[in-house]
Design a protein around this motif. Structure first.
Motif, PDB file in Angstrom:
ATOM      1  N   THR A  80      -6.146   7.504   4.872  1.00  0.00           N
ATOM      2  CA  THR A  80      -6.992   6.967   3.807  1.00  0.00           C
ATOM      3  C   THR A  80      -7.395   5.523   4.027  1.00  0.00           C
ATOM      4  OG1 THR A  80      -5.743   8.349   2.262  1.00  0.00           O
ATOM      5  CG2 THR A  80      -7.167   6.670   1.300  1.00  0.00           C
ATOM      6  N   ALA A  81      -6.434   4.707   4.457  1.00  0.00           N
ATOM      7  CA  ALA A  81      -6.620   3.259   4.445  1.00  0.00           C
ATOM      8  C   ALA A  81      -6.371   2.649   5.810  1.00  0.00           C
ATOM      9  CB  ALA A  81      -5.693   2.618   3.413  1.00  0.00           C
ATOM     10  N   ARG A  82      -7.035   1.534   6.052  1.00  0.00           N
ATOM     11  CA  ARG A  82      -6.858   0.807   7.307  1.00  0.00           C
ATOM     12  C   ARG A  82      -5.380   0.486   7.547  1.00  0.00           C
ATOM     13  NH1 ARG A  82      -9.718  -3.425  10.495  1.00  0.00           N
ATOM     14  NH2 ARG A  82     -11.608  -2.999   9.309  1.00  0.00           N
ATOM     15  N   GLU A  83      -4.682   0.069   6.483  1.00  0.00           N
ATOM     16  CA  GLU A  83      -3.298  -0.379   6.634  1.00  0.00           C
ATOM     17  C   GLU A  83      -2.373   0.759   7.071  1.00  0.00           C
ATOM     18  OE1 GLU A  83      -5.242  -2.933   3.368  1.00  0.00           O
ATOM     19  OE2 GLU A  83      -5.275  -0.843   4.039  1.00  0.00           O
ATOM     20  N   GLY A 117       5.582  12.438  -6.885  1.00  0.00           N
ATOM     21  CA  GLY A 117       4.699  12.906  -5.820  1.00  0.00           C
ATOM     22  C   GLY A 117       3.528  13.648  -6.426  1.00  0.00           C
ATOM     23  N   THR A 118       2.537  13.951  -5.594  1.00  0.00           N
ATOM     24  CA  THR A 118       1.349  14.644  -6.092  1.00  0.00           C
ATOM     25  C   THR A 118       1.396  16.148  -5.838  1.00  0.00           C
ATOM     26  OG1 THR A 118       0.096  14.510  -4.030  1.00  0.00           O
ATOM     27  CG2 THR A 118      -0.010  12.603  -5.501  1.00  0.00           C
ATOM     28  N   GLY A 119       2.415  16.615  -5.138  1.00  0.00           N
ATOM     29  CA  GLY A 119       2.447  18.004  -4.706  1.00  0.00           C
ATOM     30  C   GLY A 119       1.776  18.173  -3.368  1.00  0.00           C
ATOM     31  N   LEU A 120       0.606  17.580  -3.207  1.00  0.00           N
ATOM     32  CA  LEU A 120      -0.119  17.619  -1.933  1.00  0.00           C
ATOM     33  C   LEU A 120       0.481  16.636  -0.933  1.00  0.00           C
ATOM     34  CD1 LEU A 120      -2.686  19.088  -0.822  1.00  0.00           C
ATOM     35  CD2 LEU A 120      -3.964  17.034  -1.411  1.00  0.00           C
ATOM     36  N   GLY A 121       1.192  15.669  -1.422  1.00  0.00           N
ATOM     37  CA  GLY A 121       1.827  14.623  -0.628  1.00  0.00           C
ATOM     38  C   GLY A 121       2.470  13.663  -1.605  1.00  0.00           C
ATOM     39  N   LYS A 122       2.784  12.448  -1.145  1.00  0.00           N
ATOM     40  CA  LYS A 122       3.385  11.485  -2.070  1.00  0.00           C
ATOM     41  C   LYS A 122       2.335  10.875  -2.989  1.00  0.00           C
ATOM     42  CE  LYS A 122       6.868  11.423  -2.181  1.00  0.00           C
ATOM     43  NZ  LYS A 122       7.745  12.502  -2.727  1.00  0.00           N
ATOM     44  N   GLY A 123       1.191  10.524  -2.426  1.00  0.00           N
ATOM     45  CA  GLY A 123       0.120   9.921  -3.211  1.00  0.00           C
ATOM     46  C   GLY A 123      -0.861   9.261  -2.265  1.00  0.00           C
ATOM     47  N   PRO A 124      -2.041   8.899  -2.762  1.00  0.00           N
ATOM     48  CA  PRO A 124      -3.016   8.226  -1.895  1.00  0.00           C
ATOM     49  C   PRO A 124      -2.644   6.769  -1.685  1.00  0.00           C
ATOM     50  CG  PRO A 124      -3.896   8.431  -4.099  1.00  0.00           C
ATOM     51  CD  PRO A 124      -2.566   9.137  -4.115  1.00  0.00           C
ATOM     52  N   ALA A 125      -3.087   6.222  -0.584  1.00  0.00           N
ATOM     53  CA  ALA A 125      -2.860   4.805  -0.287  1.00  0.00           C
ATOM     54  C   ALA A 125      -4.047   4.003  -0.821  1.00  0.00           C
ATOM     55  CB  ALA A 125      -2.717   4.599   1.218  1.00  0.00           C
ATOM     56  N   PHE A 126      -3.808   3.202  -1.843  1.00  0.00           N
ATOM     57  CA  PHE A 126      -4.874   2.378  -2.415  1.00  0.00           C
ATOM     58  C   PHE A 126      -4.984   1.094  -1.595  1.00  0.00           C
ATOM     59  CE2 PHE A 126      -3.738   5.144  -5.944  1.00  0.00           C
ATOM     60  CZ  PHE A 126      -4.977   5.512  -6.429  1.00  0.00           C
ATOM     61  N   GLY A 127      -5.514   1.246  -0.379  1.00  0.00           N
ATOM     62  CA  GLY A 127      -5.635   0.121   0.532  1.00  0.00           C
ATOM     63  C   GLY A 127      -7.082  -0.228   0.810  1.00  0.00           C
ATOM     64  N   THR A 128      -7.380  -0.564   2.071  1.00  0.00           N
ATOM     65  CA  THR A 128      -8.728  -0.945   2.485  1.00  0.00           C
ATOM     66  C   THR A 128      -9.396   0.255   3.136  1.00  0.00           C
ATOM     67  OG1 THR A 128      -7.905  -3.190   2.900  1.00  0.00           O
ATOM     68  CG2 THR A 128     -10.063  -2.610   3.813  1.00  0.00           C
ATOM     69  N   PHE A 129     -10.478   0.737   2.529  1.00  0.00           N
ATOM     70  CA  PHE A 129     -11.142   1.941   3.013  1.00  0.00           C
ATOM     71  C   PHE A 129     -12.218   1.581   4.031  1.00  0.00           C
ATOM     72  CE2 PHE A 129     -10.365   3.199  -1.629  1.00  0.00           C
ATOM     73  CZ  PHE A 129      -9.073   3.613  -1.353  1.00  0.00           C
ATOM     74  N   GLY A 130     -12.387   2.451   5.024  1.00  0.00           N
ATOM     75  CA  GLY A 130     -13.384   2.202   6.060  1.00  0.00           C
ATOM     76  C   GLY A 130     -14.174   3.452   6.388  1.00  0.00           C
ATOM     77  N   VAL A 137       0.836  -1.195   0.000  1.00  0.00           N
ATOM     78  CA  VAL A 137       0.000   0.000   0.000  1.00  0.00           C
ATOM     79  C   VAL A 137       0.875   1.250   0.000  1.00  0.00           C
ATOM     80  CG1 VAL A 137      -1.663   1.338   1.365  1.00  0.00           C
ATOM     81  CG2 VAL A 137      -1.942  -1.117   1.144  1.00  0.00           C
ATOM     82  N   TRP A 138       2.026   1.149   0.634  1.00  0.00           N
ATOM     83  CA  TRP A 138       2.870   2.331   0.856  1.00  0.00           C
ATOM     84  C   TRP A 138       4.330   1.912   0.862  1.00  0.00           C
ATOM     85  CZ3 TRP A 138       1.159   7.068   0.427  1.00  0.00           C
ATOM     86  CH2 TRP A 138       1.910   8.148   0.901  1.00  0.00           C
ATOM     87  N   ASN A 139       5.175   2.748   0.220  1.00  0.00           N
ATOM     88  CA  ASN A 139       6.607   2.434   0.172  1.00  0.00           C
ATOM     89  C   ASN A 139       7.395   3.734   0.097  1.00  0.00           C
ATOM     90  OD1 ASN A 139       9.259   1.705  -0.582  1.00  0.00           O
ATOM     91  ND2 ASN A 139       8.537  -0.146  -1.606  1.00  0.00           N
ATOM     92  N   MET A 140       7.791   4.260   1.254  1.00  0.00           N
ATOM     93  CA  MET A 140       8.570   5.493   1.262  1.00  0.00           C
ATOM     94  C   MET A 140       9.992   5.302   0.728  1.00  0.00           C
ATOM     95  SD  MET A 140       6.995   8.282   1.935  1.00  0.00           S
ATOM     96  CE  MET A 140       8.408   9.333   2.229  1.00  0.00           C
TER      97      MET A 140
END
Length: 686
Positions: free
Chosen positions: A166-169, A262-275, A96-99
């Motif tokens: 954004t995401a549970r993870e 990056g998106t400018g606003l941050g690195k990018g959204p986390a395409f994980g599990t939304f709640g 989901v995320w990799n800095m």
């Protein structure tokens, strides 16, 4: 409007059509053309930056105060701990995320490669600074674990969390990291500042770590309208929005100097599990004061600015102002390229000015994105320039519009004045003056410029075929385009950029006239590379480079799965489900058919009547004794599973999980009339 301005507007018209096509229907090219065979291409096929692009990016270094290091000092201030190996896995496998994937970006934002705009490179470096930070006494932030920040406020007996990502993870990882370094404290409240999913979708990742007692007494505070707006934004136009999000956030791009930075606003959204979690406290009015576990908070309602449901708040004890997403360390979107309703720049500017006056004693600013700011004078100056940026774009766009300027003429000619263009914090890393000016026009005037030629134009493919034929055919156009592309490398910065913009429009015509023309696709991809490399906006870069990627490699195997939204859908008002079904009805399949279906949700004790007539689907809430041609009884979770594809209606009709009265074959036939959009429609090809 002068002839020169008209000519400039025409150039923008010709050069920006491709960009608008990208924004208007993100789709997946169906065939694989293979990587573009250009000199110096990397493994993904992205071509090398040309000499003209290198000069354009070098020139940016002369246009911004790059020797000002204050942002880097602020972004690193108060660092408590950092995970250098921050990789977060998806619950279902994968990442989901990799800095560490962004380690190729210079930590000081210097030495930008020729393939990245130095200003965007600098912003990407700032957004790489991640970890747990102390903002001021009793106030902390976790940054760089997701597109947004999670803030932590110490209360009398525990913590108040703001915007659980954004995401549970990602939220789980961030929360546990905070506990590791700050100690384990009970969570007394969670604030959702606004209705965009990167500020609430990870809430279950926090809740899973709380005790039953904590959850039973937890306050969840949100602005009025939050629940409806948070659950509805992606329901009606969800497939189109999610497809476009793949372009806007560079989901398919490599993390490297010719891909996503990056998106400018941050690195990018986390395409994980939304709640989702339902609020317990609703804030409806500016000036509302709440005491939450001993912490006083003063709220400002700013709904209708960056989000349709949003608040900011002030902490008097710390003299700290949370700007939510009313203000950020970049220019924001009045129109977001992923697709959403246009935002009102005039109202937005007014809310910033109101915040400046309401919370004038603030000595600390922190927000849902980026890094904080300290000092009353600094905060005052920041808010004034943010306020005036949106007001300038609004007022001057309307002024020129009233003189007859078209959207593309606005975008080409409008520039921030020097007083607003000397700082980094209102530059176009996310929004841009160009497409924000168009958004102001759209807000007032809609899509039509009043030019009769635009009233009923041919579809893009048909127009392209006729245009290319009249120009002498694809091969003749390509031969001239190659010469122009090669010549652009030696042009000055402005002429080179404008040539790439023109070639994007020209070659798009060839591709739409003949989508199987591999040479046209490859050359257009190379053009998109150069436009992407020069873009200061993260989303613009990702749009161009994703367009190039899909011209070379074709479509992904699948879109973003609807099942990711299951938890959110469980809290969505039932009426919106039926609205989403209505826009999926295939009118041709429904022609001549008429039926009524009653749907009873056994867990909600609610019944709805669906009426199919004239190829239109209506719904209304009814009493349980209302008659219908067929009756379906099931729970809302099961209905959601059918909608997202986790359960098949045909199989369920012959099981004990639901009850049914009437013709099962007729009901199956009805549901077969509903489209099942996969979010894989074409964008850079017809």
């Amino acid at each position: 409007m002068t002839n020169n301005n008209r000519a400039a507007g025409l150039a923008m018209f010709l050069s920006s059509r491709v960009f608008l096509v990208l924004l208007s229907g993100l789709a997946l090219a169906g065939c694989d053309a293979g990587p573009g065979q250009s000199t110096g291409a990397n493994e993904a096929g992205h071509s090398a930056p040309t000499a003209s692009t290198a000069k354009a990016n070098q020139q940016v270094l002369e246009q911004r105060p790059f020797d000002n290091r204050e942002d880097f000092e602020n972004a690193r201030r108060g660092l408590i701990a950092q995970d250098p190996d921050l990789v977060i896995g998806h619950l279902n496998g994968g990442e989901v995320w990799n800095m560490p994937g962004y380690a190729f970006i210079d930590s000081e934002g210097e030495n930008a490669p020729a393939s990245v705009n130095p200003s965007l490179w600098r912003q990407a470096a700032l957004n790489n600074i991640h970890g747990l930070f102390e903002v001021t006494q009793g106030l902390y932030q976790i940054r760089g674990y997701d597109l947004a920040n999670m803030s932590i406020i110490e209360s009398d007996t525990g913590w108040i969390l703001v915007d659980p990502l954004t995401a549970r993870e990602t939220a789980s990882k961030a929360f546990l990291f905070a506990r590791e370094h700050l100690g384990e404290k009970p969570v007394r409240a969670i604030l959702f500042t606004h209705s965009h999913i990167d500020h609430f979708g990870g809430v279950q990742g926090v809740l899973q770590h709380l005790s039953d007692d904590e959850k039973a007494n937890l306050r969840i505070i949100a602005p009025a309208g939050f629940e409806e707006e948070a659950t509805s934004e992606n329901i009606i136009a969800g497939p189109a929005m999610t497809r476009r999000a793949m372009f806007m956030y560079g989901k398919r791009l490599e993390r490297d100097d010719r891909g996503h930075v990056g998106t400018g606003l941050g690195k990018g959204p986390a395409f994980g599990t939304f709640g989702f979690a339902a609020p317990t406290d609703i804030v409806s009015e500016t000036g509302t004061e709440l005491t939450v576990d001993g912490v006083t908070m003063v709220f400002q309602i700013v709904s209708g600015s960056e989000a349709p449901s949003e608040f900011t708040f002030y902490l008097p004890e710390q003299k700290a102002f949370c700007g939510a997403e009313l203000v950020s360390r970049n220019m924001h979107n009045l129109y977001t390229p992923r697709g959403a309703k246009v935002r009102d720049a005039r109202i937005w500017s007014g809310f910033i000015d109101e915040a400046r006056n309401l919370f004038s004693e603030a000595e600390v600013y922190f927000a849902s994105h980026h890094w904080p700011l300290w000092g009353q004078d600094n905060i005052e100056d920041f808010l004034i320039r943010q306020r005036d940026t949106y007001k300038f774009i609004h007022d001057q766009s309307v002024r020129l519009m009233n003189h007859g300027a078209t959207p593309r003429e606005l975008a080409e000619n409008l520039q921030l004045p020097p007083a607003l263009n000397k700082d980094f914090h209102n530059q176009g890393y996310y929004g841009t003056v160009s497409h924000n000016a168009k958004a102001v026009y759209q807000h007032y005037m809609g899509w039509f410029t009043a030019n009769p030629s635009q009233l009923n134009p041919l579809p893009e493919s048909e127009s392209a075929k006729r245009t290319v034929e009249m120009m002498g055919g694809a091969q003749k156009v390509l031969a001239q385009a190659r010469q122009e592309f090669d010549a652009a490398a030696d042009m000055d910065v402005t002429e080179g950029r404008n040539t790439y913009r023109w070639l994007a429009e020209l070659l798009d015509q060839v591709v739409f006239a003949d989508p199987d023309n591999r040479d046209a696709r490859a050359l257009l991809a190379n053009v998109y590379d150069q436009l992407g490399y020069q873009a200061e906006s993260g989303p613009w870069r990702d749009f161009y480079l994703t367009g190039a990627y899909e011209l070379r490699h074709g479509a992904p195997e699948e879109g973003i799965k609807p099942a990711m939204m299951r938890e959110v859908l469980l809290h969505t008002p039932v009426s919106l489900f039926f609205d989403s079904m209505a826009v999926r009805l295939n009118a041709d399949d429904a022609e001549g058919k008429s039926t009524t279906i009653k749907v009873t949700f056994t867990d909600l004790q609610e019944s709805y009547l669906l009426t199919l007539q004239n190829s239109v689907l209506h719904h209304r809430k009814i009493s349980d004794d209302t008659s219908a041609d067929a009756t379906l009884k099931l729970t809302r979770p099961l209905f959601v599973d059918i909608l997202v594809g986790n359960a098949g209606l045909k199989e369920l009709l012959f099981s004990d999980d639901l009850s049914f009265e009437g013709s099962k074959l007729d009901l199956i036939g009805f549901f077969r009339m509903l489209d099942k959009p996969e979010g894989r429609f074409n964008i850079v090809t017809p």
